[in-house]
Design an enzyme around this catalytic site. Structure first.
Site, short mmCIF file in Angstrom:
data_model
loop_
_atom_site.label_atom_id
_atom_site.label_comp_id
_atom_site.label_asym_id
_atom_site.label_seq_id
_atom_site.Cartn_x
_atom_site.Cartn_y
_atom_site.Cartn_z
CB VAL A 45 -0.96 0.01 1.21
CG1 VAL A 45 -1.66 1.35 1.35
CG2 VAL A 45 -2.01 -1.09 1.07
CB SER A 75 12.23 -21.52 0.60
OG SER A 75 11.69 -22.09 -0.54
NE ARG A 82 21.34 -21.51 1.13
CZ ARG A 82 21.19 -20.19 0.92
NH1 ARG A 82 22.23 -19.40 1.01
NH2 ARG A 82 20.03 -19.69 0.59
CD GLU A 168 15.49 -9.93 -0.22
OE1 GLU A 168 16.63 -10.18 0.15
OE2 GLU A 168 14.86 -10.60 -1.06
P1 0O2 Z 1 13.18 -16.24 -4.03
O1 0O2 Z 1 12.15 -17.25 -4.27
O2 0O2 Z 1 13.40 -15.32 -5.21
O3 0O2 Z 1 13.01 -15.49 -2.77
P2 0O2 Z 1 21.57 -15.87 0.49
O4 0O2 Z 1 22.71 -15.32 -0.33
O5 0O2 Z 1 20.61 -16.72 -0.31
O6 0O2 Z 1 22.04 -16.49 1.73
P3 0O2 Z 1 20.51 -13.26 0.61
O7 0O2 Z 1 21.47 -12.45 1.38
O8 0O2 Z 1 19.06 -12.90 0.73
O9 0O2 Z 1 20.64 -14.74 1.03
O10 0O2 Z 1 20.94 -13.33 -0.90
P4 0O2 Z 1 20.85 -12.29 -2.06
O11 0O2 Z 1 21.66 -12.87 -3.15
O12 0O2 Z 1 21.14 -10.91 -1.62
O13 0O2 Z 1 19.29 -12.35 -2.47
C1 0O2 Z 1 18.72 -13.56 -2.81
C2 0O2 Z 1 17.54 -13.30 -3.73
O14 0O2 Z 1 17.92 -12.43 -4.80
C3 0O2 Z 1 17.07 -14.58 -4.39
O15 0O2 Z 1 16.05 -15.12 -3.61
C4 0O2 Z 1 16.55 -14.10 -5.73
O16 0O2 Z 1 15.25 -13.57 -5.60
C5 0O2 Z 1 17.49 -12.97 -6.04
N1 0O2 Z 1 18.71 -13.40 -6.75
C6 0O2 Z 1 19.96 -13.34 -6.27
N2 0O2 Z 1 20.85 -13.77 -7.19
C7 0O2 Z 1 20.13 -14.11 -8.28
C8 0O2 Z 1 20.48 -14.62 -9.57
O17 0O2 Z 1 21.65 -14.85 -9.91
N3 0O2 Z 1 19.45 -14.86 -10.45
C9 0O2 Z 1 18.15 -14.60 -10.12
N4 0O2 Z 1 17.22 -14.84 -11.04
N5 0O2 Z 1 17.79 -14.13 -8.89
C10 0O2 Z 1 18.76 -13.88 -7.99
P5 0O2 Z 1 15.90 -16.69 -3.40
O18 0O2 Z 1 16.03 -16.97 -1.95
O19 0O2 Z 1 16.85 -17.42 -4.29
O20 0O2 Z 1 14.48 -17.08 -3.84
#
Ligand code: 0O2
Length: 233
Positions: A45, A75, A82, A168
């Site tokens: 919103v 997840s 992790r 986030e």
């Molecule tokens: P979902 O379903 O999208 O939420 P982590 O590194 O995983 O311990 P952190 O600090 O949140 O945790 O990582 P990061 O890389 O800052 O952010 C992770 C999220 O960014 C991912 O969420 C994706 O949404 C996006 N992301 C990061 N890198 C990539 C990439 O190379 N390709 C794509 N398509 N998306 C990316 P999740 O958790 O993977 O899933």
């Protein structure tokens, strides 16, 4: 119960190590559903209002669209493991303190510059607290991924209490979102495994799209300078 997102029976089937009763698990995960669902609604919103007011003032809507999601319990648990949290299903309070993306809002803006405008407008609000920022627009990930990630805490007012809930928020331009959506699907279809050659190709596509993003923005400014349909801001 409209707020209910996680179901204890399904979770207990997958995670039989939970030590309490079904009712205790349902109580804990209902709390997560309620808090995080409410927090992402509030943010949705807030961003919508900002975009509408921007339209009113400048005849331009910086946000193309917004998506919200709650992370699946699988997840959340996988990420908690992790992060080294032991026995996460029995330590959901710790999980909530460490996993910042249980609630997620994705803001797809038209141009890269709109990302920073929307970010500043959001962070100016006195009830929003910035907890973390990762700027993958300025410094893309090795994969080529570009987006601006922030974790903000937002107050959620319930019947007898207020809770500050972390969410986030991922800000992307349309071009960034195009790449991330397609890359995510390709990676998902291949169970996370992509050959080096494919990864190089995808990285190249990300670079090309970043150039297109910049050119489209330049064209937009040329249109604005010639007194196009938007007022300047
Ligand atoms: P979902 O379903 O999208 O939420 P982590 O590194 O995983 O311990 P952190 O600090 O949140 O945790 O990582 P990061 O890389 O800052 O952010 C992770 C999220 O960014 C991912 O969420 C994706 O949404 C996006 N992301 C990061 N890198 C990539 C990439 O190379 N390709 C794509 N398509 N998306 C990316 P999740 O958790 O993977 O899933």
């Amino acid at each position: 119960m409209a707020f209910r997102y996680y179901d204890a029976e399904g979770i207990k089937n997958k995670m039989p190590e939970f030590k309490g009763t079904d009712e205790e698990l349902q109580e804990k995960i209902d709390e997560i559903s309620l808090l995080y669902n409410s927090a992402i609604k509030e943010l949705d919103v807030k961003l919508d209002v900002l975009s509408d007011d921007f339209d009113k003032k400048y005849s331009y809507m910086p946000i193309h669209h917004i998506k919200t999601r709650l992370k699946s319990m699988d997840s959340i648990i996988e990420k908690a493991e992790r992060y080294g949290i032991k026995d996460p299903i029995n330590n959901l309070d710790t999980v909530r303190k460490e996993v910042f993306d249980i609630g997620g809002v994705r803001v797809i803006c038209n141009y890269e510059e709109d990302i920073y405008i929307m970010l500043d407008l959001l962070l100016e609000q006195s009830d929003i607290k910035l907890l973390r920022m990762k700027d993958y627009c300025k410094k893309p990930k090795d994969s080529g991924y570009r987006s601006l990630h922030v974790v903000v805490a937002i107050p959620v007012y319930l019947v007898n209490r207020m809770a500050l809930v972390p969410v986030e928020v991922q800000f992307r331009s349309i071009a960034m979102d195009t790449w991330a959506t397609l890359e995510h699907e390709l990676r998902y279809k291949n169970k996370g495994e992509l050959s080096d050659e494919i990864q190089d190709n995808l990285k190249d596509c990300a670079l090309q799209l970043a150039k297109v993003d910049e050119r489209m923005s330049q064209i937009r400014h040329e249109v604005l300078d010639k007194g196009g349909e938007y007022s300047t801001y």
